[in-house]
Scaffold this motif. Structure first.
Motif, PDB file in Angstrom:
ATOM      1  N   ASP A  71      31.181 -41.613 -33.345  1.00  0.00           N
ATOM      2  CA  ASP A  71      31.007 -41.957 -34.720  1.00  0.00           C
ATOM      3  C   ASP A  71      29.361 -42.602 -34.772  1.00  0.00           C
ATOM      4  OD1 ASP A  71      33.327 -41.027 -35.531  1.00  0.00           O
ATOM      5  OD2 ASP A  71      33.993 -43.131 -36.057  1.00  0.00           O
ATOM      6  N   ARG A  81      35.829 -42.716 -29.856  1.00  0.00           N
ATOM      7  CA  ARG A  81      35.808 -42.471 -31.120  1.00  0.00           C
ATOM      8  C   ARG A  81      34.369 -43.212 -31.798  1.00  0.00           C
ATOM      9  NH1 ARG A  81      36.352 -38.207 -33.236  1.00  0.00           N
ATOM     10  NH2 ARG A  81      34.102 -38.761 -34.015  1.00  0.00           N
ATOM     11  N   SER A  82      34.231 -44.539 -31.601  1.00  0.00           N
ATOM     12  CA  SER A  82      33.301 -45.388 -32.016  1.00  0.00           C
ATOM     13  C   SER A  82      31.790 -44.761 -31.637  1.00  0.00           C
ATOM     14  CB  SER A  82      33.421 -46.763 -31.561  1.00  0.00           C
ATOM     15  OG  SER A  82      34.599 -47.214 -32.038  1.00  0.00           O
ATOM     16  N   GLU A 133      40.074 -35.683 -26.451  1.00  0.00           N
ATOM     17  CA  GLU A 133      40.309 -37.189 -26.921  1.00  0.00           C
ATOM     18  C   GLU A 133      39.798 -37.545 -28.193  1.00  0.00           C
ATOM     19  OE1 GLU A 133      40.264 -40.377 -23.914  1.00  0.00           O
ATOM     20  OE2 GLU A 133      40.393 -38.840 -22.346  1.00  0.00           O
ATOM     21  N   GLU A 134      40.629 -37.880 -29.064  1.00  0.00           N
ATOM     22  CA  GLU A 134      40.137 -38.243 -30.424  1.00  0.00           C
ATOM     23  C   GLU A 134      39.060 -37.361 -31.037  1.00  0.00           C
ATOM     24  OE1 GLU A 134      39.030 -42.746 -30.812  1.00  0.00           O
ATOM     25  OE2 GLU A 134      39.829 -42.840 -28.672  1.00  0.00           O
TER      26      GLU A 134
END
Length: 174
Positions: free
Chosen positions: A68, A64-65, A105-106
């Motif tokens: 982002d 996720r990081s 995922e995410e």
């Protein structure tokens, strides 16, 4: 540490934005493996052709990081937060694979479906990592490219240099 493959594309100030992406990824990850750069027509809309390439990095950044961070990089270089899928882009960076992870995922589809359906993704991936295997189907990227309907989606290698490295392939093969 998993190998992460990222797809990069641009059809607005193409050379500039590809270099910006490569510089940012090298600053973040250190060593960056870079495919040759390919030119492909815009798909799904009328627009200038894209430059596309794939990079390989090693890292343990949470998925996720990473997603982002890539969106923030795109926005910092002019991509509107609500940009439609088939539209011109200064910078587009997609997570193609994250090690051998499979599934969503995410909010990130792994591996990215375009690997199997889009020449502008599969061609540079096969050139960069011909012997690596697609995490879901298990076939090498070179074998997938060999079977791909290459006439249906024209793509060609183009001269490109980054940080003194000539990314132009000596011949157009994996």
């Amino acid at each position: 540490m998993p190998r992460i493959y990222l797809g990069i594309g641009s059809n607005i100030e193409r050379e500039r934005h590809v270099a910006i992406a490569l510089d940012a990824l090298a600053a973040r990850f250190g060593e960056v493996a870079v495919s040759p750069v390919y030119e492909a027509p815009a798909l799904g809309f009328v627009g200038d052709p894209f430059l596309n390439l794939v990079v390989g990095v090693d890292g343990e950044l949470p998925l996720r990081s990473l997603a982002d961070d890539l969106r923030a990089l795109e926005r910092a270089h002019g991509r509107p937060p609500n940009a439609t899928r088939n539209s011109p882009r200064r910078l587009d960076i997609d997570i193609l694979t994250y090690g051998d992870r499979v599934g969503t995922e995410e909010g990130v589809e792994l591996p990215r479906g375009e690997i199997l359906t889009s020449a502008f993704v599969l061609r540079p991936l096969a050139a960069l990592a011909p012997g690596d295997r697609h995490p879901a189907c298990g076939e090498t990227y070179a074998a997938l490219w060999d079977r791909f309907d290459q006439a249906a989606q024209p793509i060609r290698a183009v001269p490109f240099a980054w940080r003194g490295r000539d990314l132009t392939p000596r011949r157009d093969c994996p």
